[in-house]
Write a protein that holds these residues in place. Sequence first.
Motif, PDB file in Angstrom:
ATOM      1  N   UNK A 100       7.348   4.318  -4.830  1.00 53.51           N
ATOM      2  CA  UNK A 100       7.345   3.476  -6.025  1.00 53.51           C
ATOM      3  C   UNK A 100       6.267   3.959  -6.974  1.00 53.51           C
ATOM      4  N   UNK A 101       6.648   4.259  -8.205  1.00 54.59           N
ATOM      5  CA  UNK A 101       5.712   4.683  -9.241  1.00 54.59           C
ATOM      6  C   UNK A 101       5.714   3.612 -10.321  1.00 54.59           C
ATOM      7  N   UNK A 117       0.615  -4.094   3.386  1.00 56.07           N
ATOM      8  CA  UNK A 117      -0.692  -4.771   3.449  1.00 56.07           C
ATOM      9  C   UNK A 117      -1.868  -3.824   3.638  1.00 56.07           C
ATOM     10  N   UNK A 118      -1.665  -2.718   4.357  1.00 53.31           N
ATOM     11  CA  UNK A 118      -2.747  -1.767   4.590  1.00 53.31           C
ATOM     12  C   UNK A 118      -2.975  -0.957   3.306  1.00 53.31           C
ATOM     13  N   UNK A 119      -4.173  -1.028   2.701  1.00 53.26           N
ATOM     14  CA  UNK A 119      -4.416  -0.304   1.442  1.00 53.26           C
ATOM     15  C   UNK A 119      -4.183   1.200   1.558  1.00 53.26           C
ATOM     16  N   UNK A 120      -4.521   1.803   2.704  1.00 50.68           N
ATOM     17  CA  UNK A 120      -4.335   3.249   2.863  1.00 50.68           C
ATOM     18  C   UNK A 120      -2.855   3.605   2.852  1.00 50.68           C
ATOM     19  N   UNK A 121      -2.049   2.800   3.536  1.00 49.47           N
ATOM     20  CA  UNK A 121      -0.595   3.060   3.538  1.00 49.47           C
ATOM     21  C   UNK A 121      -0.011   2.782   2.165  1.00 49.47           C
ATOM     22  N   UNK A 122      -0.478   1.722   1.529  1.00 48.22           N
ATOM     23  CA  UNK A 122       0.018   1.408   0.176  1.00 48.22           C
ATOM     24  C   UNK A 122      -0.286   2.553  -0.785  1.00 48.22           C
ATOM     25  N   UNK A 123      -1.450   3.155  -0.645  1.00 49.13           N
ATOM     26  CA  UNK A 123      -1.821   4.266  -1.517  1.00 49.13           C
ATOM     27  C   UNK A 123      -0.884   5.458  -1.336  1.00 49.13           C
TER      28      UNK A 123
END
Length: 984
Positions: free
Chosen positions: A407-408, A295-301
């Motif tokens: 994940x790419x 959910x956190x965009x920074x972690x997802x990035x």
Amino acid sequence: MATPPPSPDLPPALVARHGTCSLLTPDGELLAVPGEDAARLLRDMPPPMVVHAPLTARRLGLPPLPQPTPWLDLLELFLFAMPGRTVPPTARGLALALGLDEARIGAAEADLLPDLADILLDHIAALRPTPAGEEMAALAARMDHAGWAWAPSVLAALTVPHRLPAEALQPGDAIRVWRRLPKWEETAPRPAPSSLPVPVADARRRLAEMLGTDAESRAGQADFAGAASAAFAPRLARGDPHLVLAEAGTGTGKTLGYVAPASLWAERNGGPVWISTYTRHLQRQIEGELARLHPDPAIRRQHVVLRKGRENYLCLLNMEEAVNVAGNRGGPSGGIVALSLLARWAGVTADGDLMGGDLPGWFGDLFGRGTLAGVADRRGECIHGACPHYQRCFVEHSIRRARQADLVIANHALVMTQAAWHAMGGDAASDEDNIPTRYVFDEGHHVMDAADSAFSVELSGLEAAELRRWLLGAEGARSRARGLKRRLDDLVVGDARLESPLDAVLQAAHALPAPGWSGRLAGMLRAAMPSPPGEDPATPEAPTPPRDTLPNPCEQFLHLLACQVLARSPAGHQAQPGMPGSIECDLHPLAETVPPAATTLARAFDRLSVALRTLVDRLLERLDDESGDLDPATRERIEAAVRTMRRRALSRVDGWSAMLRALGETRDDTQLGAPQYVDFIRMDRREGQRPGEQDVGLHRHWLDPTIPFATVLAAPAHGVLITSATLRDENGKGDPEEAERAWEAAEARTGASHLPSPALRAALASPFDYRHQSRAFIVTDVAHDDIGALAAAYRTLFLAAGGGGLGLFTAISRLRAVHRRLSQPLDEAGIPLYAQHVDGMDNATLVDIFRSETDSCLLGTDAMRDGVDVPGRSLRLVVFERVPWPRPDILHRERRTHLSHGAPGEYDDRIARLRLRQAFGRLIRSTGDRGAFVLLDRRAPSRLMSAFPDGVAVRRAGLAETARELEAFLRASTDGEHARPPVP
């Protein structure tokens, strides 16, 4: 409220539709007028406020607007105020994005536009004390000088003085955004992943965690996650991956179903899983769904990276050159306006993706596709480490992030190309991406199509001319194209061992088609065309040299191919040089003039290949000889130059040479057995060619392209999951033999049959109640060859549904003809109509509009058949103009003959049924959807009706009866039920 534009009156505002327009006059009067009257009234008014100026001008029948446009386009103001956000380019779409409620939006008339302008200007004013406000002030000052219509209002909102203070960011610096972007830093290589499995129970648990406690429970999704986990088991033998074929019906939730085991495997084993799709749109859709995992965009990035080919990203060097060129012109400049807005976006974008990323897809509509093409790396001219912006490069950022990601999300073309290069060796140590061991192929029904494109070879005029331009650069034309000499200049200058092969490469490149080749080809073909009886022979527009004195061997060979295809094609007697469409013919038997020309051209390619290979080898020798002296940047440049020459030039030339040499081989057309390749000649009009010009080429395709896919990608992998809603041509009748044949056909189309161990099969049914949620009709009284009747049928059905219709076509020409007859009557009924290949917008933008305009209609071709995800009432009717039989070209003929595994007609039927299933799959996307599917082809055979899901009874009826039943069904569903939200 923000300060309005500095004029005694408010500007007029205009919302243009196909027939009528909503016009707000400067004195505040709201009018509904025909388009012709609106165009006339605007001549006596100040420039209007609009949403999407180019489209508005087209609908008014006006010529293209100049750049910068004098009209106040709210989309331009939105780009400036809120960069990095996308929005449907309509008044309603913009209003919804800016938070207005439905009561205020109403019918989205022209009086809405001033409110939208106020909201955007207020937003700009609120940023005045921030660094973003300082940047906007400097850019607006530059754009004001360039003639941007919104500049006075923006400068007033920012209270910018006539002259910016010396300590403030200056206009010339603000547009040079590359100076402010962050740099990437190298990290240690990631160790090879381990091989811990993903137990089924763990995959199910991860799925439940992503969905949360409030999510709707669906057994099919959990079963899918469990089946997908088998692709992540430890491999037992080299060249024998775990391959899972999983068909998941629409609504199963397959994305999160495979993300559950994929994310677990990546975390536990320290390696990436590559998720591959066929379309860019689905790449972004998958990326969005991963918010449930992180959910956190920074972690997802950190954990998720989206990868595309270089041509999709903003090239900072190309942008710098474009800024310098536009800045030298002085005075009003649409180029500066577009580049300033790109600078605003570049400062906030997540990854610099120009095509389908966070730059709105309609940017190219506003400023011309050439603007984006000019700032993207579409020419393969990247100079890597020699670029002054190398450490800020968006592509290099994404490559390095992908090396560390779990994940790419990539696309089939990139994944297959990367695997092919790794299989060839030589580049493995310096490849851009680490080769993964685990793959997920979503939209798996397109694996064969993607492999066909990735592993085919094309020797055409455009391909060869593009290689010449890549090697030689611009030849007298006004272009920023950088040739090989310019890109390698400081690496080879003063070194005779490198200068000599470089000079040889440049000399050999002159054997490729020179600028203007297509026009010369058209002139030669017109001169060679026999005149009709009784008419004087045609006179060429310019003197044409004899064939043996043509400028180079490639042009001579192309001319002979064109002569053969005109002589041999069944449509050749009707074809004229430069006419639209395409014609083709078999390569064999060869015209007697072709083999000698092929031999001459092959020798020319040999000279080019030898020179390129010598240059590559000597650059590699320099890496070894000076290993202790080269700085990292120079080493990276040499490695990148070698990699690019191999990929961009050597592989292409070697493929062409192999095709040409095969022409001289003895061919026995009576020999039994399937060929490995299908060779043919095609002549057609290509995008970007001028009227009267055509391209011609020799094409080589694998008869079965899943062979190279299985060899170079699947076999080296440890695990592969191939999934789709339409893997099988299943009739749903429970016949075991038919079910087995359907699976075998799916294995053949995905390459599973070429691997040592059998694939694990899984099939999960859709959770939708198609019997109650949908209806299907075949209209029996519309003549298929009558465009007027076809358009009338679309009009009747779209009006019966009250909009929300997706019209699908098998030919662009038929789509355009229907659109011409359909737009005004729908507009008069208050139903907006949009169309692919007509409205000049990319597919994603058209779908966004369609989704936001609940009662609009959309016309499209095969890209819309496979790539539309619109849950809810916005899509409640799908109308298909005819049975989508495969195109009866040479390639299909050979595959139909040799790969049908039964009667050739069954091969055609299978393709048609799968396409119908894809089209029907657009209709029901959530448990609350209701909709109807209509096929306007009375010739549709009953054997194709198994394409529709179980429970869907296909009814044959006349148009009037179909419209009545359709209207009653949709009205009942609207009155009696409330749509539920789509399941994740």
